[in-house]
Each structure stands twice: as structure tokens, then as C-alpha cells.
Design a protein around this motif. Structure first.
Motif, PDB file in Angstrom:
ATOM      1  N   SER A 119       0.813  -1.215   0.000  1.00  0.00           N
ATOM      2  CA  SER A 119       0.000   0.000   0.000  1.00  0.00           C
ATOM      3  C   SER A 119       0.845   1.263   0.000  1.00  0.00           C
ATOM      4  CB  SER A 119      -0.939   0.007   1.206  1.00  0.00           C
ATOM      5  OG  SER A 119      -0.229   0.206   2.416  1.00  0.00           O
ATOM      6  N   ASP A 120       2.162   1.113   0.062  1.00  0.00           N
ATOM      7  CA  ASP A 120       3.091   2.236   0.101  1.00  0.00           C
ATOM      8  C   ASP A 120       3.784   2.338  -1.264  1.00  0.00           C
ATOM      9  OD1 ASP A 120       5.662   3.642   0.403  1.00  0.00           O
ATOM     10  OD2 ASP A 120       5.204   3.662   2.550  1.00  0.00           O
ATOM     11  N   ALA A 121       3.579   3.450  -1.967  1.00  0.00           N
ATOM     12  CA  ALA A 121       4.109   3.603  -3.319  1.00  0.00           C
ATOM     13  C   ALA A 121       5.628   3.501  -3.348  1.00  0.00           C
ATOM     14  CB  ALA A 121       3.650   4.932  -3.915  1.00  0.00           C
ATOM     15  N   ASP A 122       6.298   4.038  -2.341  1.00  0.00           N
ATOM     16  CA  ASP A 122       7.758   3.955  -2.307  1.00  0.00           C
ATOM     17  C   ASP A 122       8.233   2.513  -2.149  1.00  0.00           C
ATOM     18  OD1 ASP A 122       8.012   6.694  -2.606  1.00  0.00           O
ATOM     19  OD2 ASP A 122       8.156   7.083  -0.452  1.00  0.00           O
ATOM     20  N   HIS A 123       7.518   1.727  -1.302  1.00  0.00           N
ATOM     21  CA  HIS A 123       7.863   0.321  -1.138  1.00  0.00           C
ATOM     22  C   HIS A 123       7.708  -0.432  -2.460  1.00  0.00           C
ATOM     23  CE1 HIS A 123       7.777  -0.520   3.447  1.00  0.00           C
ATOM     24  NE2 HIS A 123       8.111   0.738   3.228  1.00  0.00           N
ATOM     25  N   VAL A 124       6.623  -0.131  -3.174  1.00  0.00           N
ATOM     26  CA  VAL A 124       6.364  -0.807  -4.444  1.00  0.00           C
ATOM     27  C   VAL A 124       7.438  -0.458  -5.462  1.00  0.00           C
ATOM     28  CG1 VAL A 124       4.771  -0.951  -6.406  1.00  0.00           C
ATOM     29  CG2 VAL A 124       3.894  -1.054  -4.059  1.00  0.00           C
ATOM     30  N   ASP A 125       7.826   0.806  -5.520  1.00  0.00           N
ATOM     31  CA  ASP A 125       8.883   1.206  -6.446  1.00  0.00           C
ATOM     32  C   ASP A 125      10.202   0.506  -6.103  1.00  0.00           C
ATOM     33  OD1 ASP A 125       7.172   2.854  -7.829  1.00  0.00           O
ATOM     34  OD2 ASP A 125       7.818   4.703  -6.830  1.00  0.00           O
ATOM     35  N   GLN A 126      10.491   0.369  -4.820  1.00  0.00           N
ATOM     36  CA  GLN A 126      11.711  -0.318  -4.410  1.00  0.00           C
ATOM     37  C   GLN A 126      11.635  -1.807  -4.752  1.00  0.00           C
ATOM     38  OE1 GLN A 126      14.664   0.993  -3.248  1.00  0.00           O
ATOM     39  NE2 GLN A 126      15.298  -1.114  -3.687  1.00  0.00           N
ATOM     40  N   LEU A 127      10.446  -2.390  -4.623  1.00  0.00           N
ATOM     41  CA  LEU A 127      10.272  -3.793  -5.000  1.00  0.00           C
ATOM     42  C   LEU A 127      10.566  -3.992  -6.481  1.00  0.00           C
ATOM     43  CD1 LEU A 127       9.301  -6.702  -4.359  1.00  0.00           C
ATOM     44  CD2 LEU A 127       6.977  -5.898  -4.845  1.00  0.00           C
ATOM     45  N   LEU A 128      10.074  -3.083  -7.298  1.00  0.00           N
ATOM     46  CA  LEU A 128      10.353  -3.168  -8.735  1.00  0.00           C
ATOM     47  C   LEU A 128      11.848  -3.036  -9.006  1.00  0.00           C
ATOM     48  CD1 LEU A 128       9.573  -3.294 -11.695  1.00  0.00           C
ATOM     49  CD2 LEU A 128       8.970  -0.865 -11.582  1.00  0.00           C
ATOM     50  N   ALA A 129      12.494  -2.101  -8.321  1.00  0.00           N
ATOM     51  CA  ALA A 129      13.934  -1.921  -8.502  1.00  0.00           C
ATOM     52  C   ALA A 129      14.702  -3.171  -8.090  1.00  0.00           C
ATOM     53  CB  ALA A 129      14.408  -0.706  -7.705  1.00  0.00           C
ATOM     54  N   THR A 130      14.276  -3.793  -6.998  1.00  0.00           N
ATOM     55  CA  THR A 130      14.933  -5.023  -6.539  1.00  0.00           C
ATOM     56  C   THR A 130      14.730  -6.151  -7.540  1.00  0.00           C
ATOM     57  OG1 THR A 130      14.644  -4.397  -4.213  1.00  0.00           O
ATOM     58  CG2 THR A 130      14.992  -6.734  -4.681  1.00  0.00           C
ATOM     59  N   THR A 131      13.530  -6.251  -8.093  1.00  0.00           N
ATOM     60  CA  THR A 131      13.244  -7.279  -9.092  1.00  0.00           C
ATOM     61  C   THR A 131      14.139  -7.119 -10.309  1.00  0.00           C
ATOM     62  OG1 THR A 131      10.932  -7.401  -8.354  1.00  0.00           O
ATOM     63  CG2 THR A 131      11.430  -8.288 -10.533  1.00  0.00           C
ATOM     64  N   ARG A 132      14.258  -5.895 -10.768  1.00  0.00           N
ATOM     65  CA  ARG A 132      15.137  -5.627 -11.911  1.00  0.00           C
ATOM     66  C   ARG A 132      16.586  -6.001 -11.595  1.00  0.00           C
ATOM     67  NH1 ARG A 132      13.038   0.481 -12.685  1.00  0.00           N
ATOM     68  NH2 ARG A 132      11.412   0.219 -14.276  1.00  0.00           N
ATOM     69  N   ALA A 133      17.047  -5.557 -10.417  1.00  0.00           N
ATOM     70  CA  ALA A 133      18.450  -5.763 -10.056  1.00  0.00           C
ATOM     71  C   ALA A 133      18.781  -7.234  -9.850  1.00  0.00           C
ATOM     72  CB  ALA A 133      18.779  -4.965  -8.793  1.00  0.00           C
ATOM     73  N   GLU A 134      17.882  -7.975  -9.223  1.00  0.00           N
ATOM     74  CA  GLU A 134      18.169  -9.365  -8.864  1.00  0.00           C
ATOM     75  C   GLU A 134      17.875 -10.350  -9.982  1.00  0.00           C
ATOM     76  OE1 GLU A 134      19.525 -10.507  -6.087  1.00  0.00           O
ATOM     77  OE2 GLU A 134      19.720  -8.549  -5.121  1.00  0.00           O
ATOM     78  N   LEU A 135      16.783 -10.125 -10.714  1.00  0.00           N
ATOM     79  CA  LEU A 135      16.362 -11.120 -11.701  1.00  0.00           C
ATOM     80  C   LEU A 135      16.242 -10.564 -13.117  1.00  0.00           C
ATOM     81  CD1 LEU A 135      13.719 -13.108  -9.601  1.00  0.00           C
ATOM     82  CD2 LEU A 135      16.136 -13.614  -9.968  1.00  0.00           C
ATOM     83  N   GLY A 136      16.375  -9.249 -13.262  1.00  0.00           N
ATOM     84  CA  GLY A 136      16.506  -8.657 -14.583  1.00  0.00           C
ATOM     85  C   GLY A 136      15.247  -8.393 -15.366  1.00  0.00           C
ATOM     86  N   ARG A 137      14.117  -8.909 -14.918  1.00  0.00           N
ATOM     87  CA  ARG A 137      12.882  -8.775 -15.699  1.00  0.00           C
ATOM     88  C   ARG A 137      11.695  -9.184 -14.848  1.00  0.00           C
ATOM     89  NH1 ARG A 137      13.153 -12.351 -20.620  1.00  0.00           N
ATOM     90  NH2 ARG A 137      10.869 -12.415 -20.567  1.00  0.00           N
ATOM     91  N   VAL A 138      10.507  -8.998 -15.390  1.00  0.00           N
ATOM     92  CA  VAL A 138       9.296  -9.548 -14.778  1.00  0.00           C
ATOM     93  C   VAL A 138       8.368  -9.970 -15.900  1.00  0.00           C
ATOM     94  CG1 VAL A 138       8.179  -7.276 -14.590  1.00  0.00           C
ATOM     95  CG2 VAL A 138       7.427  -9.143 -13.113  1.00  0.00           C
ATOM     96  N   ASP A 139       7.709 -11.097 -15.713  1.00  0.00           N
ATOM     97  CA  ASP A 139       6.778 -11.618 -16.707  1.00  0.00           C
ATOM     98  C   ASP A 139       5.383 -11.840 -16.140  1.00  0.00           C
ATOM     99  OD1 ASP A 139       8.797 -12.336 -18.996  1.00  0.00           O
ATOM    100  OD2 ASP A 139       9.665 -13.183 -17.164  1.00  0.00           O
ATOM    101  N   VAL A 140       5.332 -12.182 -14.864  1.00  0.00           N
ATOM    102  CA  VAL A 140       4.059 -12.523 -14.213  1.00  0.00           C
ATOM    103  C   VAL A 140       3.969 -11.776 -12.897  1.00  0.00           C
ATOM    104  CG1 VAL A 140       2.647 -14.372 -13.241  1.00  0.00           C
ATOM    105  CG2 VAL A 140       4.105 -14.832 -15.244  1.00  0.00           C
TER     106      VAL A 140
END
Length: 274
Positions: free
Chosen positions: A85-106
Motif C-alpha cells: 500500500s506504500d508507493a515507495d515500497h512498491v517502487d523499491q520492489l520493482l527496482a529489486t526485481t530488476r536488479a536481482e532477476l533482470g525482468r518480470v513476466d508474471v
């Protein structure tokens, strides 16, 4: 001849609300991994003393334990404490996903507010309790779909968003008005997102579970629920979390390539028309 699901090997899935031992989220994450996905999974970072007795006895460690299950299947797992529910947390989650796994599909939006003082007549519900449920269930789904939907659009390779709603969002019920309203909102978001993102090859669907045997039912009287199940569910039993997960894996697969904008009931036949 067998017809295995295809299209998920090597993909990256993000699953929110995946830390509880007896939960839909855990099985969503594990079954997507079993189908071939690497998984980013989120939880709220519950302190050990706030966990149910069976989790404490089992030494269950929330999202870290689910991550261990995924790694045992030979897939990568990234556990992240996140308030959806926190926009900053969600943005950080996306950044972590990119950094750790490089992409998102699902993306699977499963995080939901715990049962609380919102369960009661609407005229008696405090505004704070109303806001808590809507903030997590509806705002959280919106923020996740907004951030990760943009990512999928920018990558230009399609994708799948699966929102976990509830049959409560279709039938409502006495004493569950706030929860039902939040889940009805999730279904509306699902419909709109499917129309808006379809042009980019992104499919958006919702699953609407009925009574499911998770730890969220622990504070309810067992005999009352058994009576309810016998009276209302044609298949005569509560659902299992893994049964919800199986449907989600199908929706994420190639075999569901022409399925979008749907809100499927998984409820043992309780709602037979909607």
C-alpha cells in the motif's frame, strides 16, 4: 498423451503476500516455481511472536521459508519485506526485481488485509478499519499493477497479471461489507486493466476463491464453518490453497494465451451463475 502447461520456464514471477505457512500466497509462489519461474515474493515481515502457534512450532520463517522451498526446486527466489500500500515500497520492489532477476513476466497480487474490526455491520465500522482494508486490498493492487504494468509495457514482451479477489466481491454478505467492497474493486480494476493493457499483449485476470482452508480461518469456530460448507458448497468441502495456485499457473501459461479480463470463481460450485 499429456498436455503440460508451457511458457513459464525461465520466466520471472512476483507474488505478494506469500509468507504464511498455510496460505494461498505460499502455494502461488511455489507452484509458479515448479512450473519454471524464478520468484520474487513479498511479505510484511511479521515478528516471530506474531506468527500462529503452528508456524512457531515448525520454525517457520515467513517469506524466507517459502524462498527456501523455491530454491529446493532449483529456481531462484528473492524474498522482500514490502508494504504494497506504500508507493515507495512498491517502487523499491520493482527496482529489486530488476536488479536481482533482470525482468518480470508474471505479477500475482495476493496480499490482503488480515481479518479485523472491519468484520461487522457497515454502520458500526470505524473509518480507520475501512481505510486499512481498502488501502491494502485495493490501493495495494492498484499500486502494484501500475508499477509492474508499466514495466511490462516498456519491455514490450507481453505478460500476465493475476489479481486474487474473492467471491465476496460478487455476492457480498452480512458483516463483510468492507472486505467485499475491496474485492469488488479488485474485479473492476481487473476488467479495466485487461482492456487497457491488451494492446500490449498483457493479459489481466482475477481469481475469486470461496472458502479456502488457510490460517485466516483460525479465529472462526470450526463447527460453524463446517455447517456453512455443507449448506452452501455443492462439492461439500473447503478449497485447498494449492487449488487456487493451480488455476493461477494456468492463467500465467501459454495455454491461457487468449484468456483476459476474467474473474473466475474457484469455490466448489458456491456461485454457479456469476
Amino acid at each position: 498423451m499429456t498436455y503440460p502447461l508451457t511458457g513459464l520456464d525461465g520466466k520471472v514471477a512476483v507474488v505478494t503476500g506469500a509468507g504464511r505457512m498455510r496460505s494461498i500466497g505460499r502455494h502461488l509462489a511455489v507452484e509458479l516455481a515448479r512450473a519454471g519461474c524464478d520468484v520474487v515474493l513479498t511479505g510484511t515481515g511479521r515478528a516471530p511472536e506474531r506468527r500462529p502457534a503452528d508456524e512457531q512450532e515448525a520454525g517457520w520463517n515467513d517469506i524466507d521459508s517459502v524462498a527456501d522451498e523455491i530454491r529446493a526446486l532449483g529456481r531462484r527466489a528473492v524474498p522482500v519485506v514490502c508494504d504494497v500500500s506504500d508507493a515507495d515500497h512498491v517502487d523499491q520492489l520493482l527496482a529489486t526485481t530488476r536488479a536481482e532477476l533482470g525482468r518480470v513476466d508474471v505479477l500475482v497480487n495476493n496480499a490482503a488485509a488480515s481479518r479485523g474490526n472491519d468484520r461487522g455491520p457497515l454502520i458500526d465500522v470505524d473509518v480507520e478499519d475501512f481505510d486499512r482494508v481498502l488501502r491494502i486490498n485495493l490501493r495495494g493492487t492498484f499500486l502494484m499493477a501500475k508499477a509492474f504494468g508499466r514495466e511490462l509495457v516498456e519491455r514490450g514482451e507481453g505478460g500476465s497479471i493475476i489479481n486474487i479477489s474473492s467471491i465476496g466481491g460478487k455476492q457480498s454478505g452480512v458483516g463483510t461489507g468492507v472486505y467485499s467492497a475491496s474485492k469488488a474493486g479488485v474485479q473492476s480494476l481487473t476488467s479495466t486493466l485487461a482492456k487497457e493493457l491488451g494492446q500490449y499483449g498483457i493479459r489481466v485476470n482475477a481469481l475469486c476463491p470461496g472458502v479456502t482452508a488457510t490460517s485466516r480461518l483460525d479465529d472462526l469456530d470450526a463447527s460453524t464453518w463446517e455447517t456453512y460448507v455443507r449448506a452452501n458448497i455443492p462439492l461439500g468441502r473447503a478449497g485447498q490453497p494449492i487449488e487456487i495456485a493451480h488455476a493461477a499457473v494456468f492463467l500465467a501459461s501459454d495455454q491461457a494465451a487468449w484468456v483476459s479480463g476474467q474473474c473466475w470463481n474457484i469455490d466448489g460450485g458456491q456461485l454457479t451463475i456469476r
